[in-house]
Design a protein around this motif. Sequence first.
Motif, short mmCIF file in Angstrom:
data_model
loop_
_atom_site.label_atom_id
_atom_site.label_comp_id
_atom_site.label_asym_id
_atom_site.label_seq_id
_atom_site.Cartn_x
_atom_site.Cartn_y
_atom_site.Cartn_z
N THR A 1 54.39 127.99 57.34
CA THR A 1 53.76 128.70 58.44
C THR A 1 54.87 129.39 59.23
N ALA A 2 54.48 130.37 60.03
CA ALA A 2 55.45 131.07 60.87
C ALA A 2 54.86 131.22 62.26
N HIS A 3 55.61 130.84 63.26
CA HIS A 3 55.22 131.07 64.64
C HIS A 3 55.72 132.45 65.01
N ALA B 1 56.18 140.43 65.91
CA ALA B 1 56.61 140.01 64.57
C ALA B 1 55.46 139.82 63.60
N VAL B 2 54.22 139.83 64.07
CA VAL B 2 53.09 139.60 63.16
C VAL B 2 53.08 140.60 62.01
N PRO B 3 53.23 141.90 62.24
CA PRO B 3 53.24 142.83 61.10
C PRO B 3 54.40 142.58 60.13
N VAL B 4 55.56 142.22 60.66
CA VAL B 4 56.72 141.93 59.80
C VAL B 4 56.41 140.72 58.92
N ASN B 5 55.92 139.66 59.53
CA ASN B 5 55.62 138.46 58.75
C ASN B 5 54.49 138.73 57.76
N GLY B 6 53.55 139.58 58.12
CA GLY B 6 52.49 139.96 57.17
C GLY B 6 53.06 140.64 55.94
N ARG B 7 54.03 141.52 56.14
CA ARG B 7 54.67 142.19 54.99
C ARG B 7 55.43 141.21 54.11
N LEU B 8 55.81 140.07 54.68
CA LEU B 8 56.54 139.05 53.92
C LEU B 8 55.61 138.04 53.25
N GLY B 9 54.30 138.26 53.35
CA GLY B 9 53.35 137.40 52.65
C GLY B 9 52.63 136.39 53.53
N PHE B 10 52.95 136.34 54.80
CA PHE B 10 52.23 135.44 55.70
C PHE B 10 50.90 136.09 56.08
N ALA B 11 49.86 135.27 56.11
CA ALA B 11 48.53 135.78 56.44
C ALA B 11 47.80 134.77 57.31
N SER B 12 46.88 135.27 58.12
CA SER B 12 46.04 134.38 58.91
C SER B 12 45.16 133.57 57.98
#
Length: 152
Positions: A122-124, A129-140
């Motif tokens: 998970t990522a806090h 940073a949400v769009p950046v983490n989304g590009r790295l494969g993190f999703a809600s």
Amino acid sequence: MLISRATTADVAGLARLLCIDTAGEGVDDQAVDEFAIDLDRWWADRGDSHAAFVARSARGEVVGMAWVAFVPRVPRPGATRRMSADIQTVFIRSDHRGRGLGTALVEAASEHATRRGAAHATAHSSRRAVPVNGRLGFASSPQLLRTTAPGT
């Protein structure tokens, strides 16, 4: 810029970044030095469960960080060594933002979590940073819920 896993030699730089993240760019050197002692003790007690990654300037100065915390999960039949990871405290000094350092640090922390056997991470994220983490494969995920303690 160089991204690498932090060592105890980086504690002072990590302490400075944590102080800047908390108090702003103008931090008191004595307060940083005192906090570095506390951080060093804290990390010594948690070396197996927490890893830090740093971004260094061309002069070797620590200008960014990302931490990853590992959490053992309850074993299941056939899977007795389950683990998850949580990427925390990603911070880049303001004069080094916009250069992809946050992305590189989160990637390094995520790859480390995978190598250590974490089934998921998970990522806090800050809103930025949400769009950046989304590009790295993190999703809600509707299955990942959280609660916050009163007063925090």
